[in-house]
Write a protein that holds these residues in place. Sequence first.
Motif, PDB file in Angstrom:
ATOM      1  N   LEU A  42       8.655  10.724  12.080  1.00  0.00           N
ATOM      2  CA  LEU A  42       7.824   9.661  12.633  1.00  0.00           C
ATOM      3  C   LEU A  42       8.608   8.354  12.598  1.00  0.00           C
ATOM      4  N   LEU A  43       8.540   7.601  13.675  1.00  0.00           N
ATOM      5  CA  LEU A  43       9.179   6.290  13.749  1.00  0.00           C
ATOM      6  C   LEU A  43       8.098   5.235  13.817  1.00  0.00           C
ATOM      7  N   ASP A  44       8.156   4.277  12.907  1.00  0.00           N
ATOM      8  CA  ASP A  44       7.270   3.116  12.949  1.00  0.00           C
ATOM      9  C   ASP A  44       8.144   1.870  13.026  1.00  0.00           C
ATOM     10  N   PRO A  45       8.333   1.319  14.231  1.00  0.00           N
ATOM     11  CA  PRO A  45       9.222   0.165  14.387  1.00  0.00           C
ATOM     12  C   PRO A  45       8.609  -1.144  13.891  1.00  0.00           C
ATOM     13  N   THR A  46       7.328  -1.119  13.528  1.00  0.00           N
ATOM     14  CA  THR A  46       6.662  -2.305  12.975  1.00  0.00           C
ATOM     15  C   THR A  46       5.876  -1.879  11.743  1.00  0.00           C
ATOM     16  N   ALA A  47       6.584  -1.528  10.697  1.00  0.00           N
ATOM     17  CA  ALA A  47       5.994  -0.862   9.534  1.00  0.00           C
ATOM     18  C   ALA A  47       5.424  -1.810   8.483  1.00  0.00           C
ATOM     19  N   GLY A  48       4.996  -2.990   8.865  1.00  0.00           N
ATOM     20  CA  GLY A  48       4.541  -4.015   7.926  1.00  0.00           C
ATOM     21  C   GLY A  48       3.548  -3.566   6.880  1.00  0.00           C
ATOM     22  N   GLY A  49       2.479  -2.894   7.268  1.00  0.00           N
ATOM     23  CA  GLY A  49       1.476  -2.455   6.307  1.00  0.00           C
ATOM     24  C   GLY A  49       1.753  -1.085   5.728  1.00  0.00           C
ATOM     25  N   CYS A  50       2.609  -0.344   6.365  1.00  0.00           N
ATOM     26  CA  CYS A  50       3.097   0.964   5.922  1.00  0.00           C
ATOM     27  C   CYS A  50       2.056   2.083   5.986  1.00  0.00           C
ATOM     28  N   ALA A  51       0.877   1.836   6.545  1.00  0.00           N
ATOM     29  CA  ALA A  51      -0.166   2.864   6.597  1.00  0.00           C
ATOM     30  C   ALA A  51       0.276   4.070   7.418  1.00  0.00           C
ATOM     31  N   PHE A  52       0.967   3.842   8.518  1.00  0.00           N
ATOM     32  CA  PHE A  52       1.438   4.932   9.369  1.00  0.00           C
ATOM     33  C   PHE A  52       2.432   5.815   8.617  1.00  0.00           C
ATOM     34  N   LEU A  53       3.335   5.196   7.875  1.00  0.00           N
ATOM     35  CA  LEU A  53       4.331   5.968   7.129  1.00  0.00           C
ATOM     36  C   LEU A  53       3.696   6.701   5.951  1.00  0.00           C
TER      37      LEU A  53
ATOM     38  N   LEU B  63      10.755   7.200   9.303  1.00  0.00           N
ATOM     39  CA  LEU B  63      11.721   6.171   9.663  1.00  0.00           C
ATOM     40  C   LEU B  63      10.922   4.936  10.039  1.00  0.00           C
ATOM     41  N   GLY B  64      11.073   3.873   9.256  1.00  0.00           N
ATOM     42  CA  GLY B  64      10.321   2.648   9.514  1.00  0.00           C
ATOM     43  C   GLY B  64      11.222   1.437   9.498  1.00  0.00           C
ATOM     44  N   CYS B  65      10.835   0.429  10.254  1.00  0.00           N
ATOM     45  CA  CYS B  65      11.567  -0.839  10.331  1.00  0.00           C
ATOM     46  C   CYS B  65      10.576  -1.979  10.172  1.00  0.00           C
ATOM     47  N   GLU B  66      11.012  -3.075   9.589  1.00  0.00           N
ATOM     48  CA  GLU B  66      10.197  -4.268   9.460  1.00  0.00           C
ATOM     49  C   GLU B  66      11.105  -5.486   9.387  1.00  0.00           C
ATOM     50  N   LEU B  67      10.864  -6.457  10.254  1.00  0.00           N
ATOM     51  CA  LEU B  67      11.696  -7.658  10.287  1.00  0.00           C
ATOM     52  C   LEU B  67      11.423  -8.598   9.119  1.00  0.00           C
ATOM     53  N   SER B  68      10.182  -8.727   8.732  1.00  0.00           N
ATOM     54  CA  SER B  68       9.813  -9.650   7.661  1.00  0.00           C
ATOM     55  C   SER B  68      10.221  -9.079   6.305  1.00  0.00           C
ATOM     56  N   THR B  69      11.013  -9.832   5.556  1.00  0.00           N
ATOM     57  CA  THR B  69      11.424  -9.350   4.230  1.00  0.00           C
ATOM     58  C   THR B  69      10.230  -9.245   3.290  1.00  0.00           C
ATOM     59  N   LYS B  70       9.265 -10.138   3.459  1.00  0.00           N
ATOM     60  CA  LYS B  70       8.052 -10.085   2.628  1.00  0.00           C
ATOM     61  C   LYS B  70       7.299  -8.787   2.862  1.00  0.00           C
TER      62      LYS B  70
ATOM     63  N   ALA C 244       9.258  -5.576   1.738  1.00  0.00           N
ATOM     64  CA  ALA C 244       9.196  -5.326   0.296  1.00  0.00           C
ATOM     65  C   ALA C 244       7.857  -4.712  -0.107  1.00  0.00           C
ATOM     66  N   SER C 245       6.755  -5.259   0.408  1.00  0.00           N
ATOM     67  CA  SER C 245       5.443  -4.726   0.033  1.00  0.00           C
ATOM     68  C   SER C 245       5.219  -3.337   0.631  1.00  0.00           C
ATOM     69  N   ALA C 246       5.715  -3.096   1.830  1.00  0.00           N
ATOM     70  CA  ALA C 246       5.595  -1.772   2.443  1.00  0.00           C
ATOM     71  C   ALA C 246       6.402  -0.739   1.666  1.00  0.00           C
ATOM     72  N   THR C 247       7.578  -1.132   1.233  1.00  0.00           N
ATOM     73  CA  THR C 247       8.416  -0.225   0.444  1.00  0.00           C
ATOM     74  C   THR C 247       7.713   0.153  -0.852  1.00  0.00           C
TER      75      THR C 247
END
Length: 69
Positions: free
Chosen positions: A26-37, A48-55, A58-61
């Motif tokens: 699964l690819l989530d190119p906007t993984a901010g909340g991480c619910a999909f992952l 496979l997830g990506c997020e531009l915002s470091t904030k 970190a919380s998604a990780t």
Amino acid sequence: LIHPTEKPVALMQRLVKPCSVPGETLLDPTAGGCAFLVAGWNLHRKLLGCELSTKFHASATMRLVEAMK
């Protein structure tokens, strides 16, 4: 909530399950909340997830790591 547009994991699982099979990626190119992952992890998908915002990255990780325990 860790993201302003976070979705429920249960809802994401309802979307992931009929559209993929265990072992697929699964690819989530906007993984901010991480619910999909997290949903993908719960359903035995590769992630496979990506997020531009470091904030939000970190919380998604942290959220994904907790789900993987």
